[in-house]
Scaffold this motif. Structure first.
Motif, PDB file in Angstrom:
ATOM      1  N   ALA A  52      97.206 -29.440  63.606  1.00  0.00           N
ATOM      2  CA  ALA A  52      96.011 -28.596  63.725  1.00  0.00           C
ATOM      3  C   ALA A  52      94.726 -29.422  63.789  1.00  0.00           C
ATOM      4  N   GLU A  70      95.087 -26.999  72.021  1.00  0.00           N
ATOM      5  CA  GLU A  70      95.070 -25.529  72.043  1.00  0.00           C
ATOM      6  C   GLU A  70      95.601 -24.994  73.371  1.00  0.00           C
ATOM      7  N   ARG A 128      99.397 -25.379  73.365  1.00  0.00           N
ATOM      8  CA  ARG A 128     100.030 -24.365  72.508  1.00  0.00           C
ATOM      9  C   ARG A 128     100.041 -23.011  73.190  1.00  0.00           C
ATOM     10  N   ALA A 129      98.898 -22.638  73.808  1.00  0.00           N
ATOM     11  CA  ALA A 129      98.795 -21.327  74.459  1.00  0.00           C
ATOM     12  C   ALA A 129      99.730 -21.245  75.660  1.00  0.00           C
ATOM     13  N   GLY A 182     103.472 -21.602  74.358  1.00  0.00           N
ATOM     14  CA  GLY A 182     103.864 -20.636  73.337  1.00  0.00           C
ATOM     15  C   GLY A 182     104.606 -21.271  72.178  1.00  0.00           C
ATOM     16  N   LYS A 183     104.370 -22.539  71.946  1.00  0.00           N
ATOM     17  CA  LYS A 183     104.997 -23.208  70.815  1.00  0.00           C
ATOM     18  C   LYS A 183     104.091 -24.304  70.289  1.00  0.00           C
ATOM     19  N   SER A 184     104.409 -24.760  69.083  1.00  0.00           N
ATOM     20  CA  SER A 184     103.555 -25.771  68.465  1.00  0.00           C
ATOM     21  C   SER A 184     103.768 -27.124  69.129  1.00  0.00           C
ATOM     22  N   GLN A 240     106.970 -28.601  67.819  1.00  0.00           N
ATOM     23  CA  GLN A 240     108.189 -28.121  68.487  1.00  0.00           C
ATOM     24  C   GLN A 240     108.361 -28.774  69.848  1.00  0.00           C
TER      25      GLN A 240
END
Lengths: 130, 232
Positions: free
Chosen positions: B192, B212, B215-216, B219-221, B224
């Motif tokens: 983060a 960001e 991630r968007a 759809g995963k961190s 991951q």
């Protein structure tokens, strides 16, 4: 770095949601000063840019405002908290109903279940005040 | 705004082995950039090139307006991945020693950091534990005021509690407007904090961009995604 973020959506959006929830439930009061950016970024464990983006969004939505030197504050417009509260409650109820419908419960079942879940609390209240 | 660091088409070989191939990226001012990759992916090689410790490479590296070297070193505070301290000195004398080296060395701030990191300034360096030495080295870097902090694996080999303390020290002390290039293979607790990430795989950039956005889009961190990209 205490706050856990979800994996699948941008962190700034999750910070925006968290602020909205806090304003809705009165954890942040109208006119209350928001923790300074750098400190808040540390508490949340996020970068300054991410936090800044979330705060700018909240300002654009009229939920926060900046006073040049004094810092950032929660809107003094109390109706905003009510609007957020209503929106959140509706969203929560929708999720709840959808989850139960997904398990093939009828609306009658859902109502009955809700009633049963609420009852222990009502009974308890009655016991407390005989 | 002009980037603080520009890396263009950098290649580096160790004999027949390609350590870096066609690596290009920018670091903009005020960004925290995660340089992510498993051991042996080329992170430290890349950092050594930027810091002017390896001159045998192809491509272009610009720090501010300068190539790696003496002028560029003023703009960079570098935390190496291994210990390099004058271990015969007392901690407080190490601070004085470093203050002589660097114009921007803030000795009061370094002393403050040592207090919060619980490093005893009266002890000799050789009497410190490995973890304490790492914290001392971190304070020596973070008390400076460069345009770019380059931190090579600052959280490797420490327990999660110390990881938090180290990340907090970095965030509290990095100079406003400066950028951080931080290499790590541990992502879950720190993702983060990154504005941008660069995935380095076998010496090549496998993925790079704002954290960001990634991630968007995925759809995963980042964590991951890292596990997928570097799955063995």
């Amino acid at each position: 770095m205490s706050y856990q973020f979800q994996n699948d959506s941008p962190i700034y959006a999750q910070i925006v949601d968290r602020f909205k929830r806090d304003i809705a439930r009165g954890a942040l009061l109208p006119g209350e000063r928001v923790t300074p950016v750098r400190e808040l970024a540390l508490t949340l464990g996020v970068s300054l840019n991410t936090l800044q983006r979330a705060l700018t969004d909240l300002e654009r939505e009229g939920l926060l405002y900046t006073e040049r030197t004094a810092g950032r504050f929660v809107t003094t417009d109390r109706s905003q908290a009510d609007i957020l509260r209503r929106a959140l409650s509706e969203r929560t109820a929708q999720t709840y109903v959808e989850a139960l419908r997904d398990m093939n419960f009828t609306d009658g079942d859902i109502l009955a279940l809700t009633q049963r879940t609420l009852e222990p609390h009502t009974n308890k209240k009655e016991e407390d005040t005989p | 705004m002009n980037p603080i660091l520009q890396v263009r088409q950098v290649n580096k070989r160790y004999g027949k082995v390609a350590a870096l191939s066609g690596v290009s990226f920018d670091v903009a001012p005020g960004r925290i950039v995660g340089l992510l990759g498993p051991n042996g992916s080329g992170k430290t090689t890349l950092i050594k090139i930027i810091c002017g410790l390896t001159s045998d490479y192809e491509g272009v590296v610009v720090i501010g307006d300068n190539p790696p070297g003496l002028a560029a070193k003023r703009e960079i505070a570098y935390l190496p991945d291994r210990e390099s301290l004058p271990d015969w000195l007392k901690v407080k004398d190490v601070l004085r020693y470093f203050a002589d080296f660097y114009d921007d060395f803030d000795i009061a701030r370094a002393a403050e950091m040592l207090v919060s990191l619980k490093v005893d300034a009266e002890k000799r360096v050789k009497a410190l534990s490995k973890g304490m030495k790492e914290k001392l080295q971190l304070a020596l870097v973070m008390c400076r005021r460069p345009k770019l902090y380059i931190l090579d694996e600052p959280i490797a080999g420490v327990d999660p509690a110390a990881r938090d303390l180290i990340m907090r020290t970095i965030l509290q002390n990095f100079h406003e407007g400066a950028s951080i290039l931080l290499s790590t293979h541990i992502i879950s607790d720190v993702e983060a904090l990154f504005d941008d990430v660069i995935f380095l795989k076998d010496g090549e950039i496998a993925l790079a961009g704002p954290a960001e956005d990634i991630r968007a889009r995925e759809g995963k961190s980042i964590d991951q995604l890292f596990r997928e990209v570097f799955a063995c």
